[in-house]
Design an enzyme around this catalytic site. Structure first.
Site, PDB file in Angstrom:
ATOM      1  N   HIS A  96      47.829  36.628  50.759  1.00 23.62           N
ATOM      2  CA  HIS A  96      48.151  37.393  49.362  1.00 23.62           C
ATOM      3  C   HIS A  96      49.082  39.372  48.812  1.00 23.62           C
ATOM      4  O   HIS A  96      49.112  39.326  49.900  1.00 23.62           O
ATOM      5  CB  HIS A  96      46.825  37.398  49.227  1.00 23.62           C
ATOM      6  N   GLU A 158      50.993  35.390  41.713  1.00 24.73           N
ATOM      7  CA  GLU A 158      50.876  35.783  41.236  1.00 24.73           C
ATOM      8  C   GLU A 158      51.798  37.402  41.237  1.00 24.73           C
ATOM      9  O   GLU A 158      52.053  38.127  41.985  1.00 24.73           O
ATOM     10  CB  GLU A 158      49.359  36.524  42.280  1.00 24.73           C
TER      11      GLU A 158
HETATM   12  P1  PGA Z   1      43.138  40.373  40.062  1.00 26.06           P
HETATM   13  O1  PGA Z   1      43.139  40.015  41.279  1.00 26.06           O
HETATM   14  O2  PGA Z   1      42.042  39.448  38.905  1.00 26.06           O
HETATM   15  O3  PGA Z   1      42.038  42.161  39.528  1.00 26.06           O
HETATM   16  O4  PGA Z   1      43.371  41.059  39.477  1.00 26.06           O
HETATM   17  C1  PGA Z   1      43.973  39.242  41.353  1.00 26.06           C
HETATM   18  C2  PGA Z   1      43.976  39.406  42.889  1.00 26.06           C
HETATM   19  O5  PGA Z   1      44.388  39.736  43.504  1.00 26.06           O
HETATM   20  O6  PGA Z   1      43.737  38.017  43.198  1.00 26.06           O
END
Ligand code: PGA
Length: 235
Positions: A96, A158
């Site tokens: 992540h 992401e």
């Molecule tokens: P968010 O986070 O939905 O709060 O943008 C997503 C993530 O970090 O996996």
């Protein structure tokens, strides 16, 4: 193929709060979603033993961890190896961007963690924010895992500026990126994550290459998370 709805609580919820959330989600879970969606929640380690049994008995959502040691058992103080959570969780997040940024995890470490998860029979959810990360990861992992096991890996795209900002990526752009990565790296499952909530979820799920979503903030309230599932199931 079912679409994935993966919740990431990050560093939130003690066991008491976790159980309150879980009971509410179990009680009000939209049963019409079961054939369409694969729902899961990735929680802090401390919550796993409290949630595991209820999740198994209810069989509505799956349980995941948020991190795994890059090593096996042994002298690694503070780390949780794959074997320690084997059989307790179905998924584990690796790479992540918050771990890359705050704990200096690089593509090689992310690749090691991916391998450790697969060795313990846990499906890794490998998070990437740009192509170079997947290209490097692929270089490290090449030939170290069975191609069939590689197919089972879930990837999460992401974009950094979409995480926790309320500014989700353009769904068409997310689809295009995911489609390109799937083709180039023979990936079967890639979800999108970054500011997804009950209002925009279907804009992403309607995209043909988007395999599901990873959802942070909007998963913290059971009510909001149920709404996300309800909306996703109703499309
Ligand atoms: P968010 O986070 O939905 O709060 O943008 C997503 C993530 O970090 O996996």
């Amino acid at each position: 193929m079912k679409k994935y709805i993966i919740a990431n609580w990050k560093s939130n919820k003690n066991p008491k709060e976790a159980i309150l959330w879980l009971d509410e989600v179990h009680q009000n879970f939209p049963l019409n979603s079961i054939d369409k969606l694969e729902c899961s929640v990735c929680v802090p380690y401390i919550d796993i033993p409290y949630m595991y049994k209820k999740i198994k008995e209810n069989n509505k959502i799956k349980l995941g961890a948020q991190n795994i040691s890059a090593f096996g058992d042994g002298p690694y103080t503070g780390e949780i190896s794959g074997r320690l959570i084997e059989g307790l969780v179905s998924y584990v997040l690796v790479g992540h961007s918050e771990r890359r940024k705050n704990y200096n995890e690089n593509d090689q470490i992310v690749a090691e963690k991916t391998i450790r998860a697969l060795e313990s029979g846990i499906t890794p959810i490998v998070c990437i924010s740009e192509e170079v990360e997947i290209a490097n990861w692929n270089g490290f992992i090449d030939n170290k895992i069975d191609p069939n096991k590689k197919k089972a890996i879930i990837f999460a795209f992401e974009p950094l500026n979409a995480i926790g900002t309320g500014n989700a990526e353009d769904p068409l752009a997310a689809n295009e990126f995911i489609n390109g990565m799937k083709q180039k790296y023979s990936i079967e499952v890639m979800v999108y994550g970054g500011s997804v909530d009950q209002n925009n979820i279907n804009l992403f799920l309607n995209q043909p290459s988007v395999s599901g979503i990873l959802i942070g903030s909007a998963s913290l309230s059971a009510e909001k998370f149920l709404k996300v599932i309800e909306n996703a199931a109703s499309k």
